[in-house]
Design a protein around this motif. Structure first.
Motif, short mmCIF file in Angstrom:
data_model
loop_
_atom_site.label_atom_id
_atom_site.label_comp_id
_atom_site.label_asym_id
_atom_site.label_seq_id
_atom_site.Cartn_x
_atom_site.Cartn_y
_atom_site.Cartn_z
N LYS A 119 0.84 -1.19 0.00
CA LYS A 119 0.00 0.00 0.00
C LYS A 119 0.88 1.25 0.00
CE LYS A 119 -3.61 2.30 2.62
NZ LYS A 119 -4.39 2.30 3.83
N GLY A 120 1.88 1.27 0.86
CA GLY A 120 2.78 2.42 0.93
C GLY A 120 3.57 2.60 -0.35
N GLN A 121 4.08 1.51 -0.90
CA GLN A 121 4.86 1.59 -2.14
C GLN A 121 3.97 2.02 -3.29
OE1 GLN A 121 8.24 1.18 -2.44
NE2 GLN A 121 7.93 1.97 -4.49
N ALA A 122 2.76 1.47 -3.39
CA ALA A 122 1.84 1.83 -4.47
C ALA A 122 1.49 3.31 -4.35
CB ALA A 122 0.59 0.97 -4.42
N SER A 123 1.26 3.78 -3.14
CA SER A 123 0.93 5.18 -2.92
C SER A 123 2.10 6.07 -3.35
CB SER A 123 0.59 5.40 -1.45
OG SER A 123 0.37 6.75 -1.20
N TRP A 124 3.32 5.66 -2.98
CA TRP A 124 4.51 6.43 -3.35
C TRP A 124 4.65 6.48 -4.87
CZ3 TRP A 124 8.98 6.34 -6.07
CH2 TRP A 124 9.92 7.31 -5.76
N ASP A 125 4.48 5.34 -5.54
CA ASP A 125 4.58 5.28 -6.99
C ASP A 125 3.55 6.20 -7.65
OD1 ASP A 125 6.66 3.46 -6.82
OD2 ASP A 125 5.38 1.71 -7.19
N GLU A 126 2.33 6.17 -7.12
CA GLU A 126 1.26 7.00 -7.67
C GLU A 126 1.62 8.48 -7.54
OE1 GLU A 126 -3.36 8.12 -6.60
OE2 GLU A 126 -2.57 6.17 -5.98
N LYS A 127 2.08 8.89 -6.38
CA LYS A 127 2.45 10.30 -6.16
C LYS A 127 3.64 10.70 -7.04
CE LYS A 127 -0.66 11.12 -3.06
NZ LYS A 127 -1.86 11.82 -3.45
N PHE A 128 4.59 9.78 -7.19
CA PHE A 128 5.74 10.06 -8.04
C PHE A 128 5.30 10.27 -9.49
CE2 PHE A 128 9.22 8.70 -10.84
CZ PHE A 128 10.21 9.59 -10.43
N ASN A 129 4.42 9.40 -9.97
CA ASN A 129 3.92 9.52 -11.35
C ASN A 129 3.14 10.82 -11.54
OD1 ASN A 129 5.10 7.12 -12.18
ND2 ASN A 129 3.29 5.91 -11.65
N GLU A 130 2.40 11.23 -10.52
CA GLU A 130 1.69 12.51 -10.59
C GLU A 130 2.68 13.66 -10.70
OE1 GLU A 130 -0.95 12.93 -7.25
OE2 GLU A 130 -2.11 11.17 -7.80
N LEU A 131 3.76 13.58 -9.94
CA LEU A 131 4.79 14.61 -9.98
C LEU A 131 5.46 14.68 -11.36
CD1 LEU A 131 6.51 16.73 -8.50
CD2 LEU A 131 8.01 14.88 -7.79
N VAL A 132 5.78 13.52 -11.93
CA VAL A 132 6.39 13.48 -13.27
C VAL A 132 5.43 14.09 -14.29
CG1 VAL A 132 7.15 11.93 -15.11
CG2 VAL A 132 7.90 11.54 -12.75
N ALA A 133 4.14 13.71 -14.21
CA ALA A 133 3.15 14.25 -15.15
C ALA A 133 3.01 15.76 -14.98
CB ALA A 133 1.80 13.57 -14.94
N TYR A 134 3.05 16.25 -13.77
CA TYR A 134 2.92 17.69 -13.51
C TYR A 134 4.12 18.45 -14.08
CZ TYR A 134 2.80 22.11 -10.94
OH TYR A 134 2.81 23.42 -10.61
N LYS A 135 5.31 17.88 -13.94
CA LYS A 135 6.53 18.53 -14.41
C LYS A 135 6.54 18.63 -15.93
CE LYS A 135 11.49 18.57 -13.95
NZ LYS A 135 12.68 18.00 -13.44
N GLU A 136 5.96 17.67 -16.61
CA GLU A 136 5.94 17.65 -18.09
C GLU A 136 4.95 18.63 -18.55
OE1 GLU A 136 4.94 13.61 -18.95
OE2 GLU A 136 6.98 12.93 -18.63
#
Length: 136
Positions: A119-136
């Motif tokens: 759960k923690g890892q999936a949540s981290w991955d999700e937030k990381f992907n959101e950050l990457v998408a926001y930066k692009e």
């Protein structure tokens, strides 16, 4: 000398209780003994760690995984111990002092122990992907 009560192995195991008539302080040997053994990993012969490991194997056999909730009602000590193994693994990975030696690491990996909760890892991955998408 202090007395230590030990429940039978067939029952859930709570940390040893030190019985003493003297006042215990954080620096007293009685307090240090009770604190050190409560984690289930600091006895000289490793018997507490081995006992918890066997309890974890039984848990996995029953539920199919090693993700014991920290507040597992049937054995709260096991849930706390599992969390401590994850913390010890993190310490080891960071080069800090850790009670998780090579043998313990191997034995936990052998039964499919997960070092990070999904759960923690999936949540981290999700937030990381959101950050990457926001930066692009």
């Amino acid at each position: 000398s202090p007395l230590v009560d030990s429940p039978p192995l067939s029952q859930p195991i709570d940390p040893p209780q030190v019985v003493s008539t003297s006042k215990k302080t954080r620096s007293s040997p009685q307090y240090r003994y009770a604190s050190a053994t409560s984690s289930g990993s600091t006895t000289s012969d490793g018997s507490s760690w081995n006992r918890r490991y066997e309890e974890l194997k039984a848990f996995k056999e029953r539920f199919g995984h090693c993700n014991v909730p920290q507040n597992y009602a049937e054995n709260t000590s096991l849930g706390i111990w599992v969390n401590k193994q994850r913390m010890e693994h993190k310490n080891r990975e960071e080069g800090k002092q850790s009670s998780l030696n090579d043998d313990r690491l191997y034995r936990l990996q052998e039964i499919g122990f997960q070092w990070a909760k999904r759960k923690g890892q999936a949540s981290w991955d999700e937030k990381f992907n959101e950050l990457v998408a926001y930066k692009e």
